[in-house]
Design a protein around this motif. Structure first.
Motif, PDB file in Angstrom:
ATOM      1  N   LEU A 144      79.714  47.732  36.511  1.00 40.38           N
ATOM      2  CA  LEU A 144      80.882  47.294  35.739  1.00 40.38           C
ATOM      3  C   LEU A 144      81.693  46.256  36.502  1.00 40.38           C
ATOM      4  N   THR A 145      81.040  45.539  37.415  1.00 39.39           N
ATOM      5  CA  THR A 145      81.741  44.602  38.292  1.00 39.39           C
ATOM      6  C   THR A 145      82.507  43.544  37.517  1.00 39.39           C
ATOM      7  N   GLU A 146      81.894  43.012  36.459  1.00 37.83           N
ATOM      8  CA  GLU A 146      82.556  41.935  35.721  1.00 37.83           C
ATOM      9  C   GLU A 146      83.837  42.408  35.039  1.00 37.83           C
ATOM     10  N   TYR A 147      83.926  43.699  34.732  1.00 34.79           N
ATOM     11  CA  TYR A 147      85.145  44.241  34.124  1.00 34.79           C
ATOM     12  C   TYR A 147      86.143  44.661  35.200  1.00 34.79           C
ATOM     13  N   ILE A 148      85.634  45.101  36.338  1.00 37.34           N
ATOM     14  CA  ILE A 148      86.519  45.442  37.464  1.00 37.34           C
ATOM     15  C   ILE A 148      87.303  44.219  37.911  1.00 37.34           C
ATOM     16  N   GLU A 149      86.644  43.079  37.882  1.00 35.26           N
ATOM     17  CA  GLU A 149      87.287  41.849  38.346  1.00 35.26           C
ATOM     18  C   GLU A 149      88.434  41.388  37.445  1.00 35.26           C
ATOM     19  N   THR A 150      88.532  41.948  36.237  1.00 36.85           N
ATOM     20  CA  THR A 150      89.638  41.575  35.347  1.00 36.85           C
ATOM     21  C   THR A 150      90.908  42.379  35.625  1.00 36.85           C
ATOM     22  N   GLY A 151      90.794  43.415  36.461  1.00 39.05           N
ATOM     23  CA  GLY A 151      91.938  44.303  36.708  1.00 39.05           C
ATOM     24  C   GLY A 151      92.477  44.200  38.113  1.00 39.05           C
ATOM     25  N   ILE A 152      93.210  45.221  38.514  1.00 38.16           N
ATOM     26  CA  ILE A 152      93.810  45.304  39.838  1.00 38.16           C
ATOM     27  C   ILE A 152      92.976  46.253  40.697  1.00 38.16           C
ATOM     28  N   ALA A 189      94.131  48.604  35.011  1.00 43.21           N
ATOM     29  CA  ALA A 189      94.573  47.485  34.159  1.00 43.21           C
ATOM     30  C   ALA A 189      93.420  46.527  33.873  1.00 43.21           C
ATOM     31  N   CYS A 190      92.218  47.066  33.657  1.00 43.30           N
ATOM     32  CA  CYS A 190      91.036  46.246  33.391  1.00 43.30           C
ATOM     33  C   CYS A 190      90.886  45.978  31.893  1.00 43.30           C
ATOM     34  N   TYR A 191      90.298  44.846  31.566  1.00 42.42           N
ATOM     35  CA  TYR A 191      90.032  44.498  30.172  1.00 42.42           C
ATOM     36  C   TYR A 191      88.588  44.853  29.834  1.00 42.42           C
ATOM     37  N   LEU A 192      88.400  45.558  28.731  1.00 40.04           N
ATOM     38  CA  LEU A 192      87.068  45.940  28.273  1.00 40.04           C
ATOM     39  C   LEU A 192      86.716  45.170  27.003  1.00 40.04           C
ATOM     40  N   PRO A 193      85.436  44.950  26.744  1.00 40.73           N
ATOM     41  CA  PRO A 193      85.038  44.221  25.529  1.00 40.73           C
ATOM     42  C   PRO A 193      85.264  45.065  24.282  1.00 40.73           C
ATOM     43  N   LEU A 194      85.830  44.473  23.264  1.00 36.59           N
ATOM     44  CA  LEU A 194      86.075  45.188  22.013  1.00 36.59           C
ATOM     45  C   LEU A 194      84.809  45.230  21.167  1.00 36.59           C
ATOM     46  N   SER A 195      84.560  46.387  20.574  1.00 34.95           N
ATOM     47  CA  SER A 195      83.414  46.513  19.683  1.00 34.95           C
ATOM     48  C   SER A 195      83.648  45.689  18.416  1.00 34.95           C
TER      49      SER A 195
END
Length: 278
Positions: A144-152, A189-195
């Motif tokens: 989930l690295t690409e989503y971790i990088e969107t958060g703190i 505070a990570c951003y996840l892709p919306l279905s």
């Protein structure tokens, strides 16, 4: 004849080592495919397969210009693969370091599992009763690295107190998802892709849609606590189980997070019972 002579010259030890060699190659290929399953790398592999088929076709039909172009693509493709697959390569090396040679004993693992499940149960129960919205993602095989990088980044030990504090309304980290890796809270505070599924119930909000979105593209376990109703849900494999009781949540989380076949032992291990927690 020369090939037959080579086989007859092999000693039993050489034959065993050759078999082991082939088995190891197949095992590495299998683990590689398992590693990238459910990631964007699968689509890239399909593209590579198409290029290989096109290369064979150009040689058969004598398409010289296209053959030259494909030669250039293949020549520089290895460097491109290293760059494109960098997260998967890094994750593979990390998993190699987490191999069985470095694993702890079964009793230590059981204690760690109980501690993590207890922390999750306590925090989710607290937030559900007070209708504190929460979105928690647990990484499994798919990185989930690409989503971790969107958060703190946090890299903190999992505890119920920390999880509760993160999602308290109007705090800096409450808006977004928490992502966990093994026994760590990696980021908040990570951003996840919306279905984008058209079959999602209209009564579900952004948290549930984000949970389903991540579960559609990875094998992560996503936990949702509704801010409106306090309902507890778990999303996996593009599906969502809603309105779980705390006991149902605990049993399902144990099964998904640490493997099946453990539900029957959970109550005795943690001294929880449906009637006690009802």
């Amino acid at each position: 004849m020369q090939i037959i002579e080579q086989f007859t010259d092999l000693t039993p030890v050489s034959i065993i080592f050759n078999i082991l060699d082939v088995l190891l190659v197949w095992y590495v290929m299998y683990k590689t495919l398992t590693l990238i399953k459910g990631t964007k790398a699968v689509q890239l592999l399909k593209g590579i397969f198409v290029i290989i088929v096109a290369k064979i076709a150009t040689e058969i039909f004598g398409l010289n210009t296209l053959d030259w172009l494909l030669d250039e693509i293949i020549e520089w493709g290895f460097l491109a693969i290293i760059i494109i697959f960098q997260p998967e390569i890094r994750r593979a090396l990390e998993q190699l370091g987490r191999g069985k040679l470095f694993q702890r004993t079964t009793s230590q693992q059981d204690e760690e599992q109980k501690r993590l499940i207890e922390a999750m149960k306590k925090s989710v129960s607290y937030m559900a009763k007070r209708r504190i919205g929460a979105l928690i993602s647990l990484e499994k095989e798919t990185g989930l690295t690409e989503y971790i990088e969107t958060g703190i980044k946090m890299n903190a030990e999992i505890s119920s107190e920390l999880l509760i504090n993160i999602f308290i309304p109007n705090t800096p980290l409450h808006d977004g998802a928490v992502i966990m890796q093994r026994d760590k809270i990696t980021a908040a505070a990570c951003y996840l892709p919306l279905s984008e599924s058209a079959f999602i119930s209209k009564e579900l909000g952004t948290r549930h849609r984000a949970a389903l979105g991540l579960s559609e593209v990875t094998d992560a376990i996503v936990i949702i606590v509704s801010e409106e109703t306090g309902a507890i849900s778990i999303a996996t494999d593009g599906k969502i189980d809603r309105n779980l009781t705390i006991d149902e949540f605990t049993l399902k989380l144990q099964s998904l997070w640490f493997g099946t076949g453990q539900e029957s032992n959970l109550a005795s291990k943690l001294s929880w019972g449906g009637k006690k927690n009802g």
